[in-house]
Motif scaffolding. Structure first.
Motif, mmCIF file in Angstrom:
data_model
loop_
_atom_site.group_PDB
_atom_site.id
_atom_site.type_symbol
_atom_site.label_atom_id
_atom_site.label_comp_id
_atom_site.label_asym_id
_atom_site.label_seq_id
_atom_site.Cartn_x
_atom_site.Cartn_y
_atom_site.Cartn_z
ATOM 1 N N ILE A 38 0.849 -1.182 0.000
ATOM 2 C CA ILE A 38 0.000 0.000 0.000
ATOM 3 C C ILE A 38 0.895 1.247 0.000
ATOM 4 C CG2 ILE A 38 -1.787 1.274 1.238
ATOM 5 C CD1 ILE A 38 -2.785 -1.298 0.100
ATOM 6 N N SER A 39 0.587 2.181 -0.873
ATOM 7 C CA SER A 39 1.446 3.362 -1.035
ATOM 8 C C SER A 39 0.599 4.634 -1.039
ATOM 9 C CB SER A 39 2.244 3.280 -2.341
ATOM 10 O OG SER A 39 3.013 2.097 -2.387
ATOM 11 N N LEU A 40 1.262 5.726 -0.693
ATOM 12 C CA LEU A 40 0.658 7.053 -0.800
ATOM 13 C C LEU A 40 1.010 7.634 -2.164
ATOM 14 C CD1 LEU A 40 1.523 8.535 2.729
ATOM 15 C CD2 LEU A 40 -0.631 7.512 1.984
ATOM 16 N N LEU A 41 -0.006 8.029 -2.924
ATOM 17 C CA LEU A 41 0.200 8.623 -4.240
ATOM 18 C C LEU A 41 -0.377 10.035 -4.228
ATOM 19 C CD1 LEU A 41 -0.886 5.678 -6.585
ATOM 20 C CD2 LEU A 41 1.399 6.195 -5.726
ATOM 21 N N ILE A 56 3.969 2.777 2.164
ATOM 22 C CA ILE A 56 3.807 2.864 3.625
ATOM 23 C C ILE A 56 4.575 1.707 4.243
ATOM 24 C CG2 ILE A 56 2.177 2.906 5.544
ATOM 25 C CD1 ILE A 56 0.053 3.930 3.617
ATOM 26 N N SER A 57 5.776 2.004 4.708
ATOM 27 C CA SER A 57 6.645 0.958 5.249
ATOM 28 C C SER A 57 6.263 0.625 6.686
ATOM 29 C CB SER A 57 8.104 1.424 5.193
ATOM 30 O OG SER A 57 8.947 0.524 5.872
ATOM 31 N N PRO A 58 6.289 -0.643 7.038
ATOM 32 C CA PRO A 58 5.964 -1.041 8.425
ATOM 33 C C PRO A 58 6.927 -0.463 9.454
ATOM 34 C CG PRO A 58 5.890 -2.933 6.943
ATOM 35 C CD PRO A 58 6.496 -1.813 6.159
ATOM 36 N N ASN A 59 8.157 -0.116 9.022
ATOM 37 C CA ASN A 59 9.173 0.347 9.970
ATOM 38 C C ASN A 59 9.359 1.863 9.981
ATOM 39 O OD1 ASN A 59 9.805 -2.334 10.679
ATOM 40 N ND2 ASN A 59 11.113 -2.520 8.859
ATOM 41 N N THR A 60 8.558 2.575 9.196
ATOM 42 C CA THR A 60 8.703 4.033 9.132
ATOM 43 C C THR A 60 7.861 4.712 10.201
ATOM 44 O OG1 THR A 60 9.136 3.983 6.758
ATOM 45 C CG2 THR A 60 8.387 6.073 7.671
ATOM 46 N N ALA A 61 8.451 5.696 10.866
ATOM 47 C CA ALA A 61 7.737 6.446 11.891
ATOM 48 C C ALA A 61 7.029 7.640 11.240
ATOM 49 C CB ALA A 61 8.699 6.935 12.964
ATOM 50 N N TYR A 62 5.692 7.616 11.253
ATOM 51 C CA TYR A 62 4.895 8.722 10.745
ATOM 52 C C TYR A 62 4.408 9.559 11.922
ATOM 53 C CZ TYR A 62 4.714 6.260 6.265
ATOM 54 O OH TYR A 62 5.052 5.630 5.084
ATOM 55 N N GLN A 63 4.414 10.878 11.740
ATOM 56 C CA GLN A 63 3.945 11.787 12.784
ATOM 57 C C GLN A 63 2.805 12.641 12.235
ATOM 58 O OE1 GLN A 63 7.794 13.751 13.831
ATOM 59 N NE2 GLN A 63 7.165 13.348 15.921
ATOM 60 N N GLY A 89 -9.459 15.143 5.730
ATOM 61 C CA GLY A 89 -8.600 14.413 4.806
ATOM 62 C C GLY A 89 -7.359 13.880 5.489
ATOM 63 N N CYS A 90 -6.784 14.682 6.388
ATOM 64 C CA CYS A 90 -5.602 14.253 7.132
ATOM 65 C C CYS A 90 -5.942 13.052 8.010
ATOM 66 C CB CYS A 90 -5.074 15.415 7.970
ATOM 67 S SG CYS A 90 -3.580 15.053 8.913
ATOM 68 N N ASP A 91 -7.082 13.106 8.704
ATOM 69 C CA ASP A 91 -7.498 11.991 9.567
ATOM 70 C C ASP A 91 -7.710 10.720 8.761
ATOM 71 O OD1 ASP A 91 -7.407 13.685 11.720
ATOM 72 O OD2 ASP A 91 -9.563 14.129 11.710
ATOM 73 N N GLU A 92 -8.258 10.861 7.566
ATOM 74 C CA GLU A 92 -8.547 9.698 6.725
ATOM 75 C C GLU A 92 -7.258 8.989 6.303
ATOM 76 O OE1 GLU A 92 -10.767 8.827 2.453
ATOM 77 O OE2 GLU A 92 -11.156 10.709 3.525
ATOM 78 N N ILE A 93 -6.289 9.751 5.828
ATOM 79 C CA ILE A 93 -5.011 9.148 5.412
ATOM 80 C C ILE A 93 -4.242 8.629 6.620
ATOM 81 C CG2 ILE A 93 -2.774 9.668 4.344
ATOM 82 C CD1 ILE A 93 -5.087 9.384 2.369
ATOM 83 N N TRP A 94 -4.337 9.337 7.754
ATOM 84 C CA TRP A 94 -3.646 8.887 8.972
ATOM 85 C C TRP A 94 -4.191 7.521 9.419
ATOM 86 C CZ3 TRP A 94 0.644 9.657 11.374
ATOM 87 C CH2 TRP A 94 0.809 9.273 12.698
ATOM 88 N N GLU A 95 -5.492 7.353 9.350
ATOM 89 C CA GLU A 95 -6.077 6.064 9.713
ATOM 90 C C GLU A 95 -5.575 4.957 8.784
ATOM 91 O OE1 GLU A 95 -10.294 6.435 9.757
ATOM 92 O OE2 GLU A 95 -10.322 7.851 11.452
ATOM 93 N N LYS A 96 -5.420 5.263 7.500
ATOM 94 C CA LYS A 96 -4.928 4.268 6.557
ATOM 95 C C LYS A 96 -3.499 3.874 6.902
ATOM 96 C CE LYS A 96 -5.605 1.773 2.886
ATOM 97 N NZ LYS A 96 -6.670 0.732 2.849
ATOM 98 N N ILE A 97 -2.654 4.861 7.238
ATOM 99 C CA ILE A 97 -1.263 4.568 7.605
ATOM 100 C C ILE A 97 -1.224 3.694 8.856
ATOM 101 C CG2 ILE A 97 0.875 5.617 8.462
ATOM 102 C CD1 ILE A 97 0.231 8.052 6.678
ATOM 103 N N CYS A 98 -2.029 4.078 9.856
ATOM 104 C CA CYS A 98 -2.059 3.294 11.102
ATOM 105 C C CYS A 98 -2.594 1.889 10.867
ATOM 106 C CB CYS A 98 -2.917 4.028 12.151
ATOM 107 S SG CYS A 98 -2.175 5.585 12.731
ATOM 108 N N GLN A 99 -3.536 1.753 9.962
ATOM 109 C CA GLN A 99 -4.096 0.436 9.633
ATOM 110 C C GLN A 99 -3.016 -0.466 9.040
ATOM 111 O OE1 GLN A 99 -7.454 0.617 6.994
ATOM 112 N NE2 GLN A 99 -7.383 -1.568 6.541
ATOM 113 N N GLU A 108 -0.057 10.126 17.966
ATOM 114 C CA GLU A 108 0.454 11.156 17.074
ATOM 115 C C GLU A 108 1.733 10.720 16.383
ATOM 116 O OE1 GLU A 108 0.847 14.831 19.138
ATOM 117 O OE2 GLU A 108 -1.294 15.284 19.004
ATOM 118 N N ILE A 109 2.289 9.579 16.786
ATOM 119 C CA ILE A 109 3.450 9.008 16.109
ATOM 120 C C ILE A 109 3.247 7.508 16.071
ATOM 121 C CG2 ILE A 109 4.762 8.964 18.273
ATOM 122 C CD1 ILE A 109 7.305 9.329 16.557
ATOM 123 N N THR A 110 3.455 6.908 14.896
ATOM 124 C CA THR A 110 3.088 5.495 14.743
ATOM 125 C C THR A 110 4.056 4.568 15.452
ATOM 126 O OG1 THR A 110 4.306 5.378 12.651
ATOM 127 C CG2 THR A 110 1.956 5.903 12.543
#
Length: 797
Positions: A38-41, A56-63, A89-99, A108-110
């Motif tokens: 899964i990627s962000l485009l 969206i890498s499993p080991n990347t820290a998103y804030q 929109g930010c909440d929607e993409i953030w949920e996808k990253i956390c998923q 606030e940080i994955t």
């Protein structure tokens, strides 16, 4: 795509730790086969091109920061950020990253950013060592806390753990309360420990900690802790400066409390970063990237909030343009707008467009006319900065405004003329402001940024406007300084001798040279009408070599156009003579001036500009033939001889034809000038006048009796020009000449265009005569001979 929730701006962090805008688009999350995940485009909203493709890498820290930002690092020193238009929109993409990473979206940080070496050591440690346990927040434990904070800075995983611990149970606020206790007790040791603690916490680089530390309740205590640097004998007084010296000026009262708080916070955080914190070492340079981002996005929010407050901006403009407004008040208003425009550079392009359109609608350009004419140097400098922002944003908007002005105002107060006068009157010895204004003028008159597709008449209309109303203002110093050749010869008591004036003339010449290259018709007409090249070449006598080079460059650009109108103007005015005199005066010196002059003649030879070659050889070869260190002049002579032989053969061939054929050929050789008037093509005998030597000698004797009056000063101090029948008349112009010309010329026709004449364009020189015969020439030449030897005598000596 019309979904504004997914509308984002892509930012990358550059080497200077500043956020660069990479474009606006719409974000989506989807499976990419090539990346196997899964990627962000992000696709650009303008053309659909791919701005970002990030797995969206499993080991990347998103804030997630400030509700509309998602920040992460993809590689070493490569940070990315998505700034969303809407929180949803930010909440929607953030949920996808956390998923994808299996994390709780409430965070606030994955996860913790762990590099490979850190991860290997981490796996070898006992589980209990994973945690950072903070000592109790007590005065006696401050040294222990300071050592702990300092020790974790080299370990990414431990920095993350410490940040989480500091955010829990209000620990950071408790530490800042201890600062007040230590200061009351004058506990210097404890204050020094608190300095180390607060500095180390800032280097943790966590936005959530910044939100606490920079709140109204805590920020002054943070500044207080940073005053007690152990390396200083006495603490700095930063709080005193922020509360007493740095006064918050409200040019118009700001009623929005949130906006006021945001402005105060941004100023203080900027002060902490720029003034209080020492310059980071190489090891520490990446520790403050989040602090930079915090300030950046605060500025974005401030501009957006001010822009939306229409009542506030309307009131500001009303006072700015009100004649009753005091100068001090107007100065504050202009400085406010300067800062306002500077902050606007942080906006996304579509928001920046809306920002400047709002300012234009409110009347920023008429207001600038008022403030740029004020005597206050600070006000004029601030107004120039604002004008530069507007020109950079939209030259067309500025041009549209100034073209509407003549209907309602005098030429003297046109905005562009105000800018030109500001440039001419710059009091800075280095002409810093004049250089800036010259660059803005060049942008405004550059046809490359004129909107041809949407407004085909903009180029024509604006250039006609500029040459009608503004060019005469721009060339005033140039024309005034070249009235008398003595002005440029080095009389140190002369105003024109000083370095600052020479710099100004060089700037004007640079702009005129740009015009020659980009404005074909308008500048050609202006040069012919004003006999401008002759006036510019007077500056070849300047003691300032850079100014002589500017004058030469102007002529070089004209010749570079390879336009026969220019060529005939140069030939009939004998305008090579000042250049050749400069070459001879330069003597044996091998310098830039020498090389530039040689290059001019080399260009004429290589491009085989026949009319100029014939003129140079006929008139100046005797003075140039001894120059043998380059083959340029011998090459010109060779070109001349080849063309002469070719013309002789052609002439003989033509005489063999019958009269009817000859008439037909002559009809074919009729050509038209740009005004649509038919001009008879020069005959071979006209181009090479040896066969007409007797006629020319007689004409020369007859016309040598014609004398030309020098310009006289009128009682008002301006220059009054008298017109001669020399170069200006030969070109069909009314140009004012500043020195007599002894070369033969033809008369102009009544309509101002060159009359048909059998007079050859040039005459062979049997005895070289100088352009100007001043009474003191001999004395000056004697002095010059003592200073530098010459290869050969100066023309006319």
């Amino acid at each position: 795509m019309s979904d504004t929730r997914r509308r984002v701006k892509v930012y990358t962090l550059n080497e200077d730790r500043q956020w660069d805008d990479r474009g606006t688009g719409h974000v989506s999350s989807t499976f990419v086969e090539r990346l196997k995940g899964i990627s962000l485009l992000v696709r650009a909203e303008s053309d659909g091109s791919l701005l970002l493709e990030s797995k969206i890498s499993p080991n990347t820290a998103y804030q997630k920061q400030q509700d509309t930002l998602i920040v992460w690092s993809e590689a070493e020193n490569y940070d990315l950020a998505l700034s969303f238009q809407e929180k949803a929109g930010c909440d929607e993409i953030w949920e996808k990253i956390c998923q994808v990473q299996g994390k709780d979206p409430a965070l606030e940080i994955t996860q913790d950013p762990i590099d490979e070496s850190e991860e290997e050591r981490f796996e070898e440690m006992p589980e209990t060592s994973h945690l950072v346990e903070l000592p109790p927040c007590e005065l006696a434990r401050l040294e222990e806390i300071a050592d702990l904070v300092t020790s974790v800075l080299s370990s990414p995983i431990r920095r993350e753990k410490l940040a989480l611990a500091l955010m829990s149970e209000g620990y950071m606020k408790k530490l800042l309360q201890l600062f007040q206790v230590c200061e009351d007790l004058d506990n210097r040791e404890g204050l020094h420990h608190l300095y180390e603690i607060v500095r180390g916490v800032l280097f943790l680089n966590k936005a959530a900690l910044f939100e606490v530390m920079f709140s109204d309740d805590c920020i002054m205590d943070v500044v207080g802790c940073l005053e007690f640097d152990p390396s200083l004998v006495q603490p700095k007084k930063h709080r005193e400066f922020l509360t007493k010296t740095a006064k918050f000026k409200e040019v118009i009262p700001i009623t929005d409390s949130e906006l006021r708080q945001k402005i105060h916070q941004t100023y203080r955080v900027q002060y902490i970063q720029d003034i209080i914190l020492p310059t980071p070492s190489v090891f520490e340079e990446n520790f403050l990237s989040t602090l930079t981002s915090f300030i950046f996005f605060n500025k974005v929010e401030i501009v957006s909030m001010l822009q939306e407050d229409e009542k506030f901006l309307t009131e500001v403009f009303a006072q700015l343009t009100d004649e009753a407004t005091e100068d001090s008040k107007r100065r504050e208003l202009v400085n406010f707008f300067k800062e306002f425009c500077a902050f606007s550079q942080t906006l996304q392009p579509q928001n920046r467009d809306a920002f400047f359109k709002t300012l234009a609608n409110l009347g920023i350009l008429p207001a600038l006319e008022i403030v740029m004419g004020m005597d206050d140097l600070q006000v004029r400098a601030a107004a120039t900065d604002i004008f530069s922002y507007l020109v950079e944003f939209s030259p067309s908007m500025v041009r549209e405004f100034v073209m509407q002005e003549p209907q309602q105002t005098d030429d003297d107060v046109l905005l562009i003329n105000v800018v030109i006068k500001q440039m001419i009157c710059d009091s800075d010895p280095e002409l810093g402001g004049a250089v800036q204004l010259m660059g803005l003028l060049r942008t405004l008159i550059d046809p490359e940024n004129m909107l041809a597709p949407t407004n085909k008449t903009e180029k024509t209309e604006f250039l006609s406007f500029f040459y009608k109303y503004c060019m005469q203002v721009l060339t005033v110093p140039l024309l005034a300084s070249t009235v008398d050749e003595k002005n440029c010869k080095g009389d140190k008591s002369s105003y024109w001798y000083n370095f600052q004036t020479a710099q100004l003339l060089a700037l004007i010449l640079e702009l005129l040279t740009f015009c020659v290259e980009h404005h074909t018709y308008h500048i050609k007409t202006y040069i012919m009408n004003k006999d401008l090249l002759r006036r510019v070449l007077v500056l070849m006598n300047s003691k300032h070599t850079f100014l002589a080079l500017c004058a030469l460059r102007f002529m070089r650009r004209i010749i570079g156009q390879k336009d026969e109108y220019y060529n005939r103007y140069i030939v009939k005015g004998n305008l090579f003579e000042p250049v050749i005199n400069t070459l001879l005066d330069n003597g044996t010196r091998y310098n830039l001036l020498n090389s530039a002059i040689i290059e001019l003649f080399e260009f004429i030879k290589v491009e085989d500009i026949k009319s100029l070659i014939a003129h140079i050889i006929d008139n100046y070869y005797k003075a140039l033939e001894s120059i043998e260190y380059v083959q340029t002049f011998k090459g010109l002579k060779g070109r001349y001889e080849q063309e002469k032989d070719r013309q002789t053969l052609r002439l003989n061939s033509r005489y063999r034809r019958d009269a009817r054929t000859l008439d037909e050929d002559e009809d074919e050789e009729m050509w038209f000038n740009e005004d649509g008037e038919a001009i008879e093509k020069s005959r071979p005998e006209e181009e090479f006048p040896e066969s007409f030597g007797k006629y020319m000698e007689a004409k020369k004797v007859k016309e040598s009796d014609n004398k030309e009056n020098f310009p006289k000063r009128t009682p008002t101090g301006s220059f009054k020009f008298t017109f001669s029948h020399s170069a200006g008349a030969a070109n069909g112009t009314n140009g004012a000449n500043c020195k007599p010309v002894t070369s033969p010329t033809s008369a102009a026709s009544p309509n101002g265009s060159p009359a048909k004449s059998a007079t050859p364009p040039a005459t062979p020189v049997t005895a070289m005569v100088g352009l100007v015969d001043y009474p003191d020439d001999e004395d000056e030449e004697d002095e010059d001979e003592e200073q530098s030897p010459r290869k050969r005598p100066r023309l006319g000596s």
